[in-house]
Design a protein around this motif. Structure first.
Motif, mmCIF file in Angstrom:
data_model
loop_
_atom_site.group_PDB
_atom_site.id
_atom_site.type_symbol
_atom_site.label_atom_id
_atom_site.label_comp_id
_atom_site.label_asym_id
_atom_site.label_seq_id
_atom_site.Cartn_x
_atom_site.Cartn_y
_atom_site.Cartn_z
ATOM 1 N N SER A 1 -6.822 2.476 -7.744
ATOM 2 C CA SER A 1 -8.024 1.994 -8.424
ATOM 3 C C SER A 1 -9.204 1.918 -7.475
ATOM 4 O O SER A 1 -10.308 2.392 -7.791
ATOM 5 C CB SER A 1 -7.761 0.610 -9.040
ATOM 6 N N ALA A 2 -8.993 1.310 -6.305
ATOM 7 C CA ALA A 2 -10.074 1.187 -5.328
ATOM 8 C C ALA A 2 -10.481 2.560 -4.794
ATOM 9 O O ALA A 2 -11.670 2.843 -4.621
ATOM 10 C CB ALA A 2 -9.642 0.268 -4.191
ATOM 11 N N LYS B 1 0.805 -1.209 0.000
ATOM 12 C CA LYS B 1 0.000 0.000 0.000
ATOM 13 C C LYS B 1 0.837 1.257 0.000
ATOM 14 O O LYS B 1 0.334 2.332 0.166
ATOM 15 C CB LYS B 1 -0.935 0.008 1.206
ATOM 16 N N GLN C 1 -7.026 -7.155 2.466
ATOM 17 C CA GLN C 1 -8.040 -6.329 1.846
ATOM 18 C C GLN C 1 -9.212 -7.161 1.323
ATOM 19 O O GLN C 1 -10.373 -6.771 1.443
ATOM 20 C CB GLN C 1 -7.421 -5.519 0.704
ATOM 21 N N SER D 1 -12.091 -3.475 -2.875
ATOM 22 C CA SER D 1 -10.881 -3.643 -2.059
ATOM 23 C C SER D 1 -9.675 -3.647 -2.980
ATOM 24 O O SER D 1 -9.806 -3.747 -4.206
ATOM 25 C CB SER D 1 -10.919 -4.958 -1.270
ATOM 26 N N LYS D 2 -8.510 -3.579 -2.373
ATOM 27 C CA LYS D 2 -7.262 -3.767 -3.114
ATOM 28 C C LYS D 2 -7.030 -5.268 -3.295
ATOM 29 O O LYS D 2 -7.853 -6.089 -2.886
ATOM 30 C CB LYS D 2 -6.112 -3.109 -2.372
ATOM 31 N N ASN D 3 -5.886 -5.622 -3.889
ATOM 32 C CA ASN D 3 -5.695 -7.015 -4.279
ATOM 33 C C ASN D 3 -4.652 -7.747 -3.446
ATOM 34 O O ASN D 3 -3.757 -8.398 -3.967
ATOM 35 C CB ASN D 3 -5.327 -7.099 -5.768
ATOM 36 N N GLY E 1 -4.033 -2.420 -6.817
ATOM 37 C CA GLY E 1 -3.430 -1.240 -6.208
ATOM 38 C C GLY E 1 -4.411 -0.365 -5.467
ATOM 39 O O GLY E 1 -5.636 -0.525 -5.540
ATOM 40 N N SER E 2 -3.856 0.594 -4.732
ATOM 41 C CA SER E 2 -4.668 1.477 -3.915
ATOM 42 C C SER E 2 -5.473 2.471 -4.739
ATOM 43 O O SER E 2 -6.628 2.760 -4.423
ATOM 44 C CB SER E 2 -3.765 2.260 -2.949
ATOM 45 N N GLU F 1 -10.010 1.147 4.134
ATOM 46 C CA GLU F 1 -8.788 1.817 3.711
ATOM 47 C C GLU F 1 -7.934 2.083 4.940
ATOM 48 O O GLU F 1 -8.389 1.954 6.077
ATOM 49 C CB GLU F 1 -9.136 3.115 2.968
#
Length: 325
Positions: free
Chosen positions: A89-90, A2, A60, A54-56, A86-87, A104
């Protein structure tokens, strides 16, 4: 996971642009047969159609599934758009209203999204500052958990039986007394960032020689500090499930150098205004989330190979938040 450089953030924004054109609108409806437990009674989200994201990475995914399952138990139709790359995009999905809710991290928002360089030492004050700033972006932060997924240094319990290290100040003292004893495994980025190893050394008065710093991929670090003597210490994330699985001791950041990365629900403000019950649904969940809980749940996925959705559901049922059937 992150932390991002400006270049990485720019690339993520480009990736997000591609997603909005050809994939972000897709998703899988949650089909679980769940009902209210300690939250969601009266089904206050009946009639709502909500999207979770969520992120991947494993933590998350677990947290995103928890939100979705609670929304589902409370009567909502839920679209699962977790696992975005990634952060950024979310984050953009929440800002633009393409998604309604996610967990987050306060440090990510404060540093990566809001452009600050110096963290706020007090976790609640940092959350407050993040929340106040993000209101202008159409994003509302609900109260934060004590789950803190931040940087740390760790040592194997086997090696620590000899050194008895508890804090980073202990490491600084050992480095001064016996420089050859302190070897550190870190990621390339952590080795060069001001909020990584260079800044940590400055904060604690360390001066590790280059030969004592070994750079490698994050996944290898855990193996190196637990199963070999090539590195006495290694960079870890405090909620990583491998900490417990590999018998590591996490050293306390007693001078509070590293930022707080407390997990908190980040909600699209218009959604919360339409469905204010969301706060009452998620606040009890957030209050139960701790760093230790995250370690245990992450280990089930990253070490035990379990599915994040099933891990989230089993824990929610066991804790009484929802019921199956």
């Amino acid at each position: 996971m992150k932390r991002f450089t400006a270049a990485a953030a720019a690339l993520a924004l480009l990736a997000f642009g591609g997603l909005t054109g050809c994939g972000l609108k897709s998703g899988s409806p949650l089909a679980d047969d769940v009902s209210p437990g300690s939250v969601g009674r009266g089904r206050p989200l009946e009639g709502a159609s909500l999207t979770v994201t969520s992120k991947n990475f494993s933590e998350q995914l677990i947290l995103g599934q928890m939100i979705g399952l609670i929304f589902k138990a409370a009567g909502a139709e839920v679209l699962d758009r977790t696992n975005l790359p990634g952060s950024i995009s979310a984050r953009e999905a929440i800002v633009n209203g393409d998604a309604d809710a996610m967990y987050e991290y306060t440090g990510t928002a404060w540093i990566t999204y809001q452009g600050n360089q110096d963290p706020i030492t007090d976790p609640r004050e940092q959350w407050q500052a993040v929340r106040d700033t993000d209101l202008a972006e159409g994003v509302t932060w609900l109260p934060a958990s004590t789950l803190d997924n931040t940087y740390a240094l760790a040592i194997s319990k086997r090696n620590n039986a000899e050194y008895g290290l508890k804090t980073l100040s202990d490491v600084a003292e050992l480095a001064e007394r016996n420089p050859s004893a302190v070897t550190v495994c870190v990621e390339n980025e952590f080795a060069s960032r001001d909020d990584g190893l260079p800044g940590m050394q400055k904060a604690y008065g360390m001066d590790l020689p280059a030969a004592s710093i070994k750079k490698m991929d994050a996944g290898i670090i855990y193996t190196q500090i637990s199963q070999s003597d090539s590195c006495l210490l290694g960079e870890v994330y405090t909620t990583d499930g491998r900490i417990k699985a590999m018998n590591l001791d996490v050293l306390e950041d007693d001078r509070h150098f590293f930022p707080n990365y407390n997990a908190a629900p980040e909600i699209h403000t218009a959604t919360l205004e339409k469905w204010p019950a969301i706060a009452d649904l998620l606040n009890p969940l957030t209050a139960r989330l701790t760093t230790q809980t995250a370690q245990e749940l992450n280990a089930r996925v990253d070490v035990g190979g379990e599915d994040p959705h099933e891990v989230a559901k089993e824990w929610l049922v066991r804790e009484g938040f929802i019921e199956e059937g």
